[in-house]
Design a protein around this motif. Sequence first.
Motif, PDB file in Angstrom:
ATOM      1  N   THR A  12       0.815  -1.216   0.000  1.00  0.00           N
ATOM      2  CA  THR A  12       0.000   0.000   0.000  1.00  0.00           C
ATOM      3  C   THR A  12       0.850   1.268   0.000  1.00  0.00           C
ATOM      4  OG1 THR A  12      -1.776  -1.166   1.133  1.00  0.00           O
ATOM      5  CG2 THR A  12      -1.847   1.222   1.225  1.00  0.00           C
ATOM      6  N   LEU A  13       1.928   1.289   0.734  1.00  0.00           N
ATOM      7  CA  LEU A  13       2.767   2.496   0.788  1.00  0.00           C
ATOM      8  C   LEU A  13       3.726   2.611  -0.391  1.00  0.00           C
ATOM      9  CD1 LEU A  13       3.540   2.607   4.619  1.00  0.00           C
ATOM     10  CD2 LEU A  13       1.762   3.825   3.341  1.00  0.00           C
ATOM     11  N   SER A  14       4.066   1.488  -1.019  1.00  0.00           N
ATOM     12  CA  SER A  14       5.008   1.520  -2.142  1.00  0.00           C
ATOM     13  C   SER A  14       4.316   1.446  -3.502  1.00  0.00           C
ATOM     14  CB  SER A  14       6.002   0.362  -2.017  1.00  0.00           C
ATOM     15  OG  SER A  14       5.313  -0.883  -2.077  1.00  0.00           O
ATOM     16  N   ASN A  15       2.974   1.267  -3.525  1.00  0.00           N
ATOM     17  CA  ASN A  15       2.209   1.174  -4.771  1.00  0.00           C
ATOM     18  C   ASN A  15       2.745   0.058  -5.672  1.00  0.00           C
ATOM     19  OD1 ASN A  15       0.676   3.380  -3.889  1.00  0.00           O
ATOM     20  ND2 ASN A  15       2.082   4.812  -4.839  1.00  0.00           N
ATOM     21  N   THR A  16       2.914  -1.120  -5.071  1.00  0.00           N
ATOM     22  CA  THR A  16       3.447  -2.272  -5.795  1.00  0.00           C
ATOM     23  C   THR A  16       2.711  -3.551  -5.407  1.00  0.00           C
ATOM     24  OG1 THR A  16       5.087  -2.713  -4.080  1.00  0.00           O
ATOM     25  CG2 THR A  16       5.799  -1.320  -5.927  1.00  0.00           C
ATOM     26  N   VAL A  17       2.942  -4.588  -6.214  1.00  0.00           N
ATOM     27  CA  VAL A  17       2.583  -5.957  -5.862  1.00  0.00           C
ATOM     28  C   VAL A  17       3.884  -6.738  -5.853  1.00  0.00           C
ATOM     29  CG1 VAL A  17       1.382  -8.059  -6.576  1.00  0.00           C
ATOM     30  CG2 VAL A  17       0.283  -5.846  -6.892  1.00  0.00           C
ATOM     31  N   SER A  18       4.153  -7.428  -4.752  1.00  0.00           N
ATOM     32  CA  SER A  18       5.343  -8.277  -4.662  1.00  0.00           C
ATOM     33  C   SER A  18       4.949  -9.706  -4.992  1.00  0.00           C
ATOM     34  CB  SER A  18       5.934  -8.232  -3.255  1.00  0.00           C
ATOM     35  OG  SER A  18       6.356  -6.931  -2.953  1.00  0.00           O
ATOM     36  N   ALA A  19       5.769 -10.382  -5.784  1.00  0.00           N
ATOM     37  CA  ALA A  19       5.512 -11.763  -6.196  1.00  0.00           C
ATOM     38  C   ALA A  19       6.554 -12.676  -5.564  1.00  0.00           C
ATOM     39  CB  ALA A  19       5.569 -11.870  -7.713  1.00  0.00           C
ATOM     40  N   LEU A  20       6.091 -13.711  -4.859  1.00  0.00           N
ATOM     41  CA  LEU A  20       6.971 -14.635  -4.153  1.00  0.00           C
ATOM     42  C   LEU A  20       6.617 -16.071  -4.516  1.00  0.00           C
ATOM     43  CD1 LEU A  20       6.452 -12.869  -0.753  1.00  0.00           C
ATOM     44  CD2 LEU A  20       8.507 -12.690  -2.153  1.00  0.00           C
ATOM     45  N   LYS A  21       7.612 -16.921  -4.606  1.00  0.00           N
ATOM     46  CA  LYS A  21       7.443 -18.349  -4.876  1.00  0.00           C
ATOM     47  C   LYS A  21       7.430 -19.100  -3.550  1.00  0.00           C
ATOM     48  CE  LYS A  21       7.596 -21.911  -7.731  1.00  0.00           C
ATOM     49  NZ  LYS A  21       6.410 -22.220  -8.479  1.00  0.00           N
ATOM     50  N   ILE A  22       6.504 -20.066  -3.403  1.00  0.00           N
ATOM     51  CA  ILE A  22       6.440 -20.898  -2.203  1.00  0.00           C
ATOM     52  C   ILE A  22       7.192 -22.197  -2.468  1.00  0.00           C
ATOM     53  CG2 ILE A  22       4.931 -22.116  -0.599  1.00  0.00           C
ATOM     54  CD1 ILE A  22       2.687 -20.194  -1.499  1.00  0.00           C
ATOM     55  N   SER A  23       8.139 -22.536  -1.623  1.00  0.00           N
ATOM     56  CA  SER A  23       8.867 -23.800  -1.763  1.00  0.00           C
ATOM     57  C   SER A  23       7.910 -24.953  -1.475  1.00  0.00           C
ATOM     58  CB  SER A  23      10.038 -23.852  -0.786  1.00  0.00           C
ATOM     59  OG  SER A  23      10.566 -25.164  -0.735  1.00  0.00           O
ATOM     60  N   PRO A  24       7.812 -25.935  -2.397  1.00  0.00           N
ATOM     61  CA  PRO A  24       6.901 -27.059  -2.159  1.00  0.00           C
ATOM     62  C   PRO A  24       7.353 -27.985  -1.031  1.00  0.00           C
ATOM     63  CG  PRO A  24       8.113 -27.376  -4.198  1.00  0.00           C
ATOM     64  CD  PRO A  24       8.464 -26.017  -3.685  1.00  0.00           C
ATOM     65  N   THR A  25       8.637 -27.938  -0.671  1.00  0.00           N
ATOM     66  CA  THR A  25       9.124 -28.825   0.388  1.00  0.00           C
ATOM     67  C   THR A  25       9.159 -28.158   1.760  1.00  0.00           C
ATOM     68  OG1 THR A  25      11.393 -28.254  -0.211  1.00  0.00           O
ATOM     69  CG2 THR A  25      10.483 -30.274  -1.152  1.00  0.00           C
ATOM     70  N   SER A  26       9.633 -26.906   1.828  1.00  0.00           N
ATOM     71  CA  SER A  26       9.773 -26.254   3.126  1.00  0.00           C
ATOM     72  C   SER A  26       8.706 -25.207   3.402  1.00  0.00           C
ATOM     73  CB  SER A  26      11.147 -25.592   3.227  1.00  0.00           C
ATOM     74  OG  SER A  26      11.218 -24.480   2.347  1.00  0.00           O
ATOM     75  N   GLY A  27       8.045 -24.721   2.353  1.00  0.00           N
ATOM     76  CA  GLY A  27       7.060 -23.658   2.528  1.00  0.00           C
ATOM     77  C   GLY A  27       7.672 -22.277   2.629  1.00  0.00           C
ATOM     78  N   SER A  28       9.001 -22.179   2.492  1.00  0.00           N
ATOM     79  CA  SER A  28       9.652 -20.875   2.571  1.00  0.00           C
ATOM     80  C   SER A  28       9.356 -20.052   1.322  1.00  0.00           C
ATOM     81  CB  SER A  28      11.158 -21.044   2.762  1.00  0.00           C
ATOM     82  OG  SER A  28      11.721 -21.687   1.642  1.00  0.00           O
ATOM     83  N   LEU A  29       9.533 -18.747   1.437  1.00  0.00           N
ATOM     84  CA  LEU A  29       9.251 -17.829   0.337  1.00  0.00           C
ATOM     85  C   LEU A  29      10.533 -17.290  -0.266  1.00  0.00           C
ATOM     86  CD1 LEU A  29       6.396 -15.745   1.994  1.00  0.00           C
ATOM     87  CD2 LEU A  29       6.173 -17.673   0.418  1.00  0.00           C
ATOM     88  N   ALA A  30      10.511 -17.098  -1.591  1.00  0.00           N
ATOM     89  CA  ALA A  30      11.628 -16.482  -2.302  1.00  0.00           C
ATOM     90  C   ALA A  30      11.058 -15.556  -3.364  1.00  0.00           C
ATOM     91  CB  ALA A  30      12.512 -17.539  -2.947  1.00  0.00           C
ATOM     92  N   ALA A  31      11.686 -14.405  -3.547  1.00  0.00           N
ATOM     93  CA  ALA A  31      11.230 -13.449  -4.553  1.00  0.00           C
ATOM     94  C   ALA A  31      11.368 -14.043  -5.951  1.00  0.00           C
ATOM     95  CB  ALA A  31      12.030 -12.157  -4.452  1.00  0.00           C
ATOM     96  N   LEU A  32      10.405 -13.744  -6.820  1.00  0.00           N
ATOM     97  CA  LEU A  32      10.515 -14.153  -8.220  1.00  0.00           C
ATOM     98  C   LEU A  32      11.563 -13.288  -8.911  1.00  0.00           C
ATOM     99  CD1 LEU A  32       6.767 -14.681  -9.219  1.00  0.00           C
ATOM    100  CD2 LEU A  32       8.444 -16.376  -8.526  1.00  0.00           C
ATOM    101  N   SER A  33      11.914 -13.621 -10.143  1.00  0.00           N
ATOM    102  CA  SER A  33      12.950 -12.868 -10.846  1.00  0.00           C
ATOM    103  C   SER A  33      12.542 -11.413 -11.062  1.00  0.00           C
ATOM    104  CB  SER A  33      13.285 -13.537 -12.178  1.00  0.00           C
ATOM    105  OG  SER A  33      12.139 -13.579 -13.000  1.00  0.00           O
ATOM    106  N   GLN A  34      11.267 -11.140 -11.242  1.00  0.00           N
ATOM    107  CA  GLN A  34      10.755  -9.765 -11.230  1.00  0.00           C
ATOM    108  C   GLN A  34       9.971  -9.635  -9.919  1.00  0.00           C
ATOM    109  OE1 GLN A  34       8.027  -8.735 -14.357  1.00  0.00           O
ATOM    110  NE2 GLN A  34       7.926  -6.621 -13.733  1.00  0.00           N
ATOM    111  N   PRO A  35      10.632  -9.194  -8.839  1.00  0.00           N
ATOM    112  CA  PRO A  35      10.015  -9.272  -7.515  1.00  0.00           C
ATOM    113  C   PRO A  35       8.825  -8.349  -7.290  1.00  0.00           C
ATOM    114  CG  PRO A  35      12.130  -8.191  -7.376  1.00  0.00           C
ATOM    115  CD  PRO A  35      11.985  -8.680  -8.789  1.00  0.00           C
ATOM    116  N   THR A  36       8.759  -7.203  -7.992  1.00  0.00           N
ATOM    117  CA  THR A  36       7.624  -6.299  -7.817  1.00  0.00           C
ATOM    118  C   THR A  36       7.166  -5.741  -9.152  1.00  0.00           C
ATOM    119  OG1 THR A  36       9.021  -4.358  -7.489  1.00  0.00           O
ATOM    120  CG2 THR A  36       8.359  -5.561  -5.509  1.00  0.00           C
TER     121      THR A  36
END
Length: 95
Positions: A12-36
Amino acid sequence: DPYGNNVYVVGTLSNTVSALKISPTSGSLAALSQPTVATGSQPQAIAIRGDDNWLFVTNYNPPSVSQYSITPATGALSVLPTIQTDNYPFGVAVR
């Protein structure tokens, strides 16, 4: 997303959408190659269509809806034209 592969977060403050990948094994998040990607001003809510091909974000001022196509295999977002609305949207729903 409907398939549990990605998470999209409205900034809301940065006027963006962040895109993250969910690890199928651990559930951890990682930014996609185009993160916002940019949204309109003061994004409020987000919705993803059930087929995982379209994402919509409501913007408060000016009142509008930002729309994106999703590449299902990667989760990447492609910006599409913004649609102006008549009032100040706080939510969005798709079917």
